[in-house]
Design a protein around this motif. Structure first.
Motif, mmCIF file in Angstrom:
data_model
loop_
_atom_site.group_PDB
_atom_site.id
_atom_site.type_symbol
_atom_site.label_atom_id
_atom_site.label_comp_id
_atom_site.label_asym_id
_atom_site.label_seq_id
_atom_site.Cartn_x
_atom_site.Cartn_y
_atom_site.Cartn_z
ATOM 1 N N MET A 1 -8.745 28.672 -36.615
ATOM 2 C CA MET A 1 -9.981 28.267 -36.888
ATOM 3 C C MET A 1 -10.040 27.038 -37.782
ATOM 4 O O MET A 1 -9.448 26.876 -38.667
ATOM 5 C CB MET A 1 -10.758 29.441 -37.494
ATOM 6 N N VAL A 3 -12.451 24.788 -40.528
ATOM 7 C CA VAL A 3 -13.285 24.842 -41.413
ATOM 8 C C VAL A 3 -13.745 23.272 -41.883
ATOM 9 O O VAL A 3 -12.592 22.533 -42.208
ATOM 10 C CB VAL A 3 -13.356 25.683 -42.569
ATOM 11 N N ASN A 57 -16.269 26.993 -48.134
ATOM 12 C CA ASN A 57 -17.077 27.360 -46.836
ATOM 13 C C ASN A 57 -16.096 28.263 -45.996
ATOM 14 O O ASN A 57 -16.526 28.973 -45.317
ATOM 15 C CB ASN A 57 -16.980 25.700 -45.957
ATOM 16 N N GLN A 60 -16.607 31.854 -46.531
ATOM 17 C CA GLN A 60 -17.877 32.681 -46.079
ATOM 18 C C GLN A 60 -17.495 33.240 -44.492
ATOM 19 O O GLN A 60 -18.192 34.353 -44.210
ATOM 20 C CB GLN A 60 -19.040 31.471 -45.758
ATOM 21 N N TYR A 61 -16.244 32.984 -44.075
ATOM 22 C CA TYR A 61 -15.963 33.681 -42.916
ATOM 23 C C TYR A 61 -14.890 34.825 -43.058
ATOM 24 O O TYR A 61 -13.798 34.435 -44.104
ATOM 25 C CB TYR A 61 -15.086 32.615 -41.906
ATOM 26 N N SER A 62 -15.109 36.054 -42.746
ATOM 27 C CA SER A 62 -14.520 37.130 -43.032
ATOM 28 C C SER A 62 -13.150 37.034 -42.190
ATOM 29 O O SER A 62 -12.010 37.661 -42.784
ATOM 30 C CB SER A 62 -15.246 38.376 -42.656
ATOM 31 N N ASP A 63 -12.726 36.407 -41.308
ATOM 32 C CA ASP A 63 -11.450 36.319 -40.337
ATOM 33 C C ASP A 63 -10.557 35.341 -40.925
ATOM 34 O O ASP A 63 -9.451 35.266 -40.295
ATOM 35 C CB ASP A 63 -11.753 36.079 -39.157
ATOM 36 N N VAL A 64 -11.121 34.570 -41.832
ATOM 37 C CA VAL A 64 -10.124 33.358 -42.498
ATOM 38 C C VAL A 64 -9.525 33.872 -43.508
ATOM 39 O O VAL A 64 -9.988 34.242 -44.504
ATOM 40 C CB VAL A 64 -10.856 32.200 -42.523
#
Length: 112
Positions: A1, A3, A57, A60-64
């Motif tokens: 992913m 960011v 930033n 803010q994503y739970s899978d990172v």
């Protein structure tokens, strides 16, 4: 992913920022922040701020996983240039160019 974080219209020449960017590109985030933190240049503080913004930033994503992030790409583009004039001898004026930059940080997973 991936960011991303962007700082636009920063009042510093893109040429000066690119010197710092080359030292950080491709490193893990922790190492990149440690490198930039101890550089004396003004551009290092700007790059550090954008790097920290990109990490926030990513948070803010739970899978990172933040510990696995790598500075994938760091782009410095030229922003608009302010044109000013300075008085010179014999009633003349010379142009002063005050350059601005757009700094973009893209963080990626180390798996990519």
């Amino acid at each position: 992913m991936q960011v991303k974080a962007v700082a636009r219209y920063v009042r510093i020449s893109p040429q000066k920022v690119r010197l710092i960017v080359d030292a950080v590109k491709g490193k893990p985030v922790e190492k990149a922040l440690a490198t930039v933190q101890f550089m004396p240049q003004k551009a290092a503080g700007i790059v550090e701020k954008v790097l920290r913004s990109a990490v926030a930033n990513a948070d803010q994503y739970s899978d990172v996983d933040i510990d696995e992030l790598v500075v994938g790409n760091l782009i410095v583009d030229a922003g608009p240039t302010f044109k000013r004039f300075r008085a010179r001898a014999r009633g003349r004026g010379t142009r002063i160019l005050k350059r601005t930059s757009h700094v973009t940080v893209i963080l990626t997973d180390s798996a990519l």
